[in-house]
Motif scaffolding. Sequence first.
Motif, PDB file in Angstrom:
ATOM      1  N   GLU A   1       0.835  -1.212   0.000  1.00  0.00           N
ATOM      2  CA  GLU A   1       0.000   0.000   0.000  1.00  0.00           C
ATOM      3  C   GLU A   1       0.866   1.257   0.000  1.00  0.00           C
ATOM      4  O   GLU A   1       0.523   2.257  -0.635  1.00  0.00           O
ATOM      5  N   LEU A   2       1.994   1.186   0.711  1.00  0.00           N
ATOM      6  CA  LEU A   2       2.884   2.349   0.761  1.00  0.00           C
ATOM      7  C   LEU A   2       3.621   2.528  -0.566  1.00  0.00           C
ATOM      8  O   LEU A   2       3.766   3.664  -1.046  1.00  0.00           O
ATOM      9  N   THR A   3       4.076   1.430  -1.167  1.00  0.00           N
ATOM     10  CA  THR A   3       4.765   1.553  -2.464  1.00  0.00           C
ATOM     11  C   THR A   3       3.823   2.157  -3.501  1.00  0.00           C
ATOM     12  O   THR A   3       4.244   2.968  -4.331  1.00  0.00           O
ATOM     13  N   PHE A   4       2.547   1.772  -3.454  1.00  0.00           N
ATOM     14  CA  PHE A   4       1.541   2.304  -4.383  1.00  0.00           C
ATOM     15  C   PHE A   4       1.409   3.819  -4.216  1.00  0.00           C
ATOM     16  O   PHE A   4       1.325   4.563  -5.194  1.00  0.00           O
ATOM     17  N   GLU A   5       1.395   4.283  -2.971  1.00  0.00           N
ATOM     18  CA  GLU A   5       1.287   5.724  -2.702  1.00  0.00           C
ATOM     19  C   GLU A   5       2.561   6.457  -3.120  1.00  0.00           C
ATOM     20  O   GLU A   5       2.506   7.536  -3.713  1.00  0.00           O
ATOM     21  N   LEU A   6       3.706   5.868  -2.799  1.00  0.00           N
ATOM     22  CA  LEU A   6       4.971   6.535  -3.093  1.00  0.00           C
ATOM     23  C   LEU A   6       5.216   6.673  -4.597  1.00  0.00           C
ATOM     24  O   LEU A   6       5.953   7.562  -5.032  1.00  0.00           O
ATOM     25  N   GLU A   7       4.614   5.783  -5.390  1.00  0.00           N
ATOM     26  CA  GLU A   7       4.742   5.891  -6.840  1.00  0.00           C
ATOM     27  C   GLU A   7       4.056   7.149  -7.379  1.00  0.00           C
ATOM     28  O   GLU A   7       4.328   7.587  -8.491  1.00  0.00           O
ATOM     29  N   LYS A   8       3.152   7.748  -6.580  1.00  0.00           N
ATOM     30  CA  LYS A   8       2.436   8.959  -7.003  1.00  0.00           C
ATOM     31  C   LYS A   8       3.230  10.228  -6.703  1.00  0.00           C
ATOM     32  O   LYS A   8       2.771  11.330  -7.017  1.00  0.00           O
ATOM     33  N   LEU A   9       4.378  10.080  -6.055  1.00  0.00           N
ATOM     34  CA  LEU A   9       5.123  11.265  -5.607  1.00  0.00           C
ATOM     35  C   LEU A   9       5.478  12.188  -6.769  1.00  0.00           C
ATOM     36  O   LEU A   9       5.930  11.749  -7.826  1.00  0.00           O
ATOM     37  N   HIS A  10       5.292  13.451  -6.552  1.00  0.00           N
ATOM     38  CA  HIS A  10       5.712  14.468  -7.522  1.00  0.00           C
ATOM     39  C   HIS A  10       6.103  15.718  -6.749  1.00  0.00           C
ATOM     40  O   HIS A  10       5.725  15.902  -5.597  1.00  0.00           O
ATOM     41  N   ASP A  11       6.892  16.534  -7.381  1.00  0.00           N
ATOM     42  CA  ASP A  11       7.313  17.762  -6.702  1.00  0.00           C
ATOM     43  C   ASP A  11       6.957  18.970  -7.564  1.00  0.00           C
ATOM     44  O   ASP A  11       7.321  19.049  -8.718  1.00  0.00           O
ATOM     45  N   ASN A  12       6.211  19.873  -7.001  1.00  0.00           N
ATOM     46  CA  ASN A  12       5.839  21.107  -7.700  1.00  0.00           C
ATOM     47  C   ASN A  12       6.725  22.239  -7.211  1.00  0.00           C
ATOM     48  O   ASN A  12       6.477  22.828  -6.169  1.00  0.00           O
ATOM     49  N   VAL A  13       7.776  22.492  -7.959  1.00  0.00           N
ATOM     50  CA  VAL A  13       8.732  23.520  -7.562  1.00  0.00           C
ATOM     51  C   VAL A  13       8.823  24.544  -8.682  1.00  0.00           C
ATOM     52  O   VAL A  13       9.040  24.179  -9.848  1.00  0.00           O
ATOM     53  N   PRO A  14       8.661  25.830  -8.386  1.00  0.00           N
ATOM     54  CA  PRO A  14       8.790  26.846  -9.440  1.00  0.00           C
ATOM     55  C   PRO A  14      10.220  26.892  -9.973  1.00  0.00           C
ATOM     56  O   PRO A  14      11.166  26.587  -9.235  1.00  0.00           O
ATOM     57  N   PRO A  15      10.395  27.233 -11.243  1.00  0.00           N
ATOM     58  CA  PRO A  15      11.750  27.259 -11.809  1.00  0.00           C
ATOM     59  C   PRO A  15      12.601  28.354 -11.198  1.00  0.00           C
ATOM     60  O   PRO A  15      12.095  29.312 -10.598  1.00  0.00           O
ATOM     61  N   MET A  16      13.916  28.210 -11.348  1.00  0.00           N
ATOM     62  CA  MET A  16      14.843  29.264 -10.926  1.00  0.00           C
ATOM     63  C   MET A  16      14.636  30.494 -11.811  1.00  0.00           C
ATOM     64  O   MET A  16      14.124  30.392 -12.932  1.00  0.00           O
ATOM     65  N   SER A  17      15.070  31.602 -11.315  1.00  0.00           N
ATOM     66  CA  SER A  17      15.011  32.816 -12.129  1.00  0.00           C
ATOM     67  C   SER A  17      16.012  32.702 -13.275  1.00  0.00           C
ATOM     68  O   SER A  17      16.957  31.906 -13.223  1.00  0.00           O
ATOM     69  N   LYS A  18      15.795  33.499 -14.310  1.00  0.00           N
ATOM     70  CA  LYS A  18      16.696  33.492 -15.470  1.00  0.00           C
ATOM     71  C   LYS A  18      18.130  33.784 -15.039  1.00  0.00           C
ATOM     72  O   LYS A  18      19.078  33.130 -15.482  1.00  0.00           O
ATOM     73  N   GLY A  19      18.274  34.754 -14.131  1.00  0.00           N
ATOM     74  CA  GLY A  19      19.608  35.147 -13.672  1.00  0.00           C
ATOM     75  C   GLY A  19      20.315  34.024 -12.925  1.00  0.00           C
ATOM     76  O   GLY A  19      21.505  33.783 -13.125  1.00  0.00           O
ATOM     77  N   ALA A  20      19.556  33.296 -12.083  1.00  0.00           N
ATOM     78  CA  ALA A  20      20.154  32.209 -11.299  1.00  0.00           C
ATOM     79  C   ALA A  20      20.599  31.072 -12.213  1.00  0.00           C
ATOM     80  O   ALA A  20      21.687  30.500 -12.033  1.00  0.00           O
ATOM     81  N   ALA A  21      19.771  30.740 -13.205  1.00  0.00           N
ATOM     82  CA  ALA A  21      20.123  29.662 -14.138  1.00  0.00           C
ATOM     83  C   ALA A  21      21.373  30.031 -14.936  1.00  0.00           C
ATOM     84  O   ALA A  21      22.288  29.205 -15.102  1.00  0.00           O
ATOM     85  N   LYS A  22      21.428  31.277 -15.423  1.00  0.00           N
ATOM     86  CA  LYS A  22      22.605  31.725 -16.184  1.00  0.00           C
ATOM     87  C   LYS A  22      23.859  31.702 -15.327  1.00  0.00           C
ATOM     88  O   LYS A  22      24.940  31.327 -15.794  1.00  0.00           O
ATOM     89  N   GLN A  23      23.714  32.078 -14.064  1.00  0.00           N
ATOM     90  CA  GLN A  23      24.872  32.114 -13.171  1.00  0.00           C
ATOM     91  C   GLN A  23      25.468  30.715 -12.967  1.00  0.00           C
ATOM     92  O   GLN A  23      26.688  30.549 -12.952  1.00  0.00           O
ATOM     93  N   VAL A  24      24.587  29.724 -12.805  1.00  0.00           N
ATOM     94  CA  VAL A  24      25.067  28.345 -12.641  1.00  0.00           C
ATOM     95  C   VAL A  24      25.848  27.919 -13.886  1.00  0.00           C
ATOM     96  O   VAL A  24      26.937  27.343 -13.791  1.00  0.00           O
ATOM     97  N   VAL A  25      25.281  28.200 -15.070  1.00  0.00           N
ATOM     98  CA  VAL A  25      25.925  27.812 -16.332  1.00  0.00           C
ATOM     99  C   VAL A  25      27.285  28.506 -16.476  1.00  0.00           C
ATOM    100  O   VAL A  25      28.292  27.853 -16.802  1.00  0.00           O
ATOM    101  N   GLU A  26      27.325  29.787 -16.210  1.00  0.00           N
ATOM    102  CA  GLU A  26      28.577  30.539 -16.395  1.00  0.00           C
ATOM    103  C   GLU A  26      29.642  30.126 -15.389  1.00  0.00           C
ATOM    104  O   GLU A  26      30.825  30.064 -15.727  1.00  0.00           O
ATOM    105  N   THR A  27      29.221  29.817 -14.162  1.00  0.00           N
ATOM    106  CA  THR A  27      30.180  29.355 -13.149  1.00  0.00           C
ATOM    107  C   THR A  27      30.757  27.996 -13.537  1.00  0.00           C
ATOM    108  O   THR A  27      31.966  27.760 -13.414  1.00  0.00           O
ATOM    109  N   GLU A  28      29.902  27.107 -14.017  1.00  0.00           N
ATOM    110  CA  GLU A  28      30.337  25.753 -14.356  1.00  0.00           C
ATOM    111  C   GLU A  28      31.168  25.715 -15.639  1.00  0.00           C
ATOM    112  O   GLU A  28      32.174  25.008 -15.709  1.00  0.00           O
ATOM    113  N   LEU A  29      30.747  26.464 -16.661  1.00  0.00           N
ATOM    114  CA  LEU A  29      31.427  26.407 -17.963  1.00  0.00           C
ATOM    115  C   LEU A  29      32.480  27.506 -18.130  1.00  0.00           C
ATOM    116  O   LEU A  29      33.135  27.577 -19.176  1.00  0.00           O
ATOM    117  N   LYS A  30      32.593  28.353 -17.092  1.00  0.00           N
ATOM    118  CA  LYS A  30      33.667  29.354 -17.020  1.00  0.00           C
ATOM    119  C   LYS A  30      33.684  30.288 -18.233  1.00  0.00           C
ATOM    120  O   LYS A  30      34.732  30.578 -18.815  1.00  0.00           O
TER     121      LYS A  30
END
Length: 567
Positions: free
Chosen positions: A94-123
């Motif tokens: 019964e628990l595995t059946f419920e856990l299969e329904k798990l989802h996460d509703n998270v708003p996306p990062m801001s444009k600036g935050a996403a660009k910052q991650v890319v620029e930091t990683e790819l230098k």
Amino acid sequence: MGIIAGIGKNFRSISRYNQILKVLIKYGFEDLVEYLEEHNQYTFIRKFIPKALKKHATNHTKWAKMRLICEELGPTFVKFGQILSNRPDLVPFELTFELEKLHDNVPPMSKGAAKQVVETELKDTVENLFAWFEPTPFASASIAQVHKVTLHSGKRVALKIQRRGILEVIEEDIKAMYKIARVLENKIPSIKSFDPIGLVKHFEESILKEIDFINESINIQRFYNNLQNDNSLEQYAEAPLVYSDFTTSKVLAMEFISGIKINQIDELKAQNIDTKVIAKRLTISYFKQIFEYGFFHADPHPGNLLVLPNSHICYLDFGMMGSMLPRDVSIFGKLFVAITNRDVKNIIKTLQQLSNNASIPNMRDLEFDINEFVEKYYVRDIHENEMSTILLELKDIIIAHGLKVPTYFFLFARSLVTIEGVISKLDANLEQFEIAKPYLKASVTKKYNPIKIGKKVVNAIVELTDYMEDFPSDLKNAIRKINSGKVKVDLTHKGIDPMVHTIQRVTKQLITTFIMVALIFGAILFIVFEIHPLWKGFSVLGILSFIFAIILGFSVFSNIRKGDYDY
């Protein structure tokens, strides 16, 4: 600064732990919180939970509450729940059946935050790296989001960007999980059999791999290579290319592939794509992954499957994959062949092989359960004989008889349930097991391939030749060591040493007792006959003999109480 940072980190850990307890109380798990509240230091938390929230929580079942707790506590606990859903050997169905329904509703990062991650990683700046960077992600989840970008070469790329600071969040949550697991192990002895600390450790390893995009890029490349090396006519799957120059542990660049989601039936029909053809091709593709490649997509839900204009199926999201040894692929093939042949003996044999030849406490009961399973299997309608149904029923028997099969067995079963659900919507009348049979038989007969047998024979001859070359020198070295006394032979007789030890102990006790009795009689004689020297009218030798007798008496008593435990 180091001290301040340490205090801040410790505060975050305590704050997160308090938040977990607060959510548990909100959903009615106060008994559990009482176990977790060491020295009642968190009782004040109850005061901050409105009664309305508690009342709302009572509208759900116990298993649904557990799912809601995971969702409320965020991405780490959602992932933990998703991994637990693949372990029906540890948690109730019964628990595995419920856990299969798990989802996460998270708003996306801001444009600036996403660009910052890319620029930091790819230098480099996004403008220098790409001809175009789409600021709005077309897919977003709790750990990462995906943006469309265009390289300067004109190639379209799907850029997966990890959420900023997600690693720190996960690390703090894992610390809290370890603390909860330790407390539960100490306070609830019955929970030890589930090995909660080991479960958290396994989860930690899994999620740290998943958030390392280098690991996912290797999965994609391995899957892609398997498809490229398959030259058969029935190769209907595709996977995106990885652009390693734009890939790091936090940024993953993949070929952008456009297609129709496999569950959009009306859209497929509007494009004159035959859903029955897609169903058959998806079935073939998946059985190839299991029984030919030994490396399969473990999360084939509709969101991760695209239908391309050529009616091929493209797989996406390679964070969760299953891997099997060639030996295990062959065992799985033998298992299903034995089931179709109603061969109870071989079914048990293959289950034992999957369990590393584990001993079976009650073979008669296992034979009875397997026989019942086989008989029920043969009276069903043909369309109910999906492989997932077979595996799930076997799972119940495996758990009931304490057999320990590899983790991928449950991953395989769950992924088959998912993909068979997709297939049934495309073509409800497709006989999936009939399509699987040739792959099952091929996986069994693969190891009897004459070319492979020939290679094994050649390798064995080469190894024997090498051994015969080394044998004379090895023999000479052994003789030299024997002659020089460097070789020692240690013969151990099991059961004799404890007996010898017991005889020696009893003999020592008897001798000590005789000496003690002799000292007591001597003391009496010395005192009665007033043997000098005297102390206050008593023989000093008599007094000393009596004292020594008492000491020996305590020694004998202590030795008798200790028994053989000192061995």
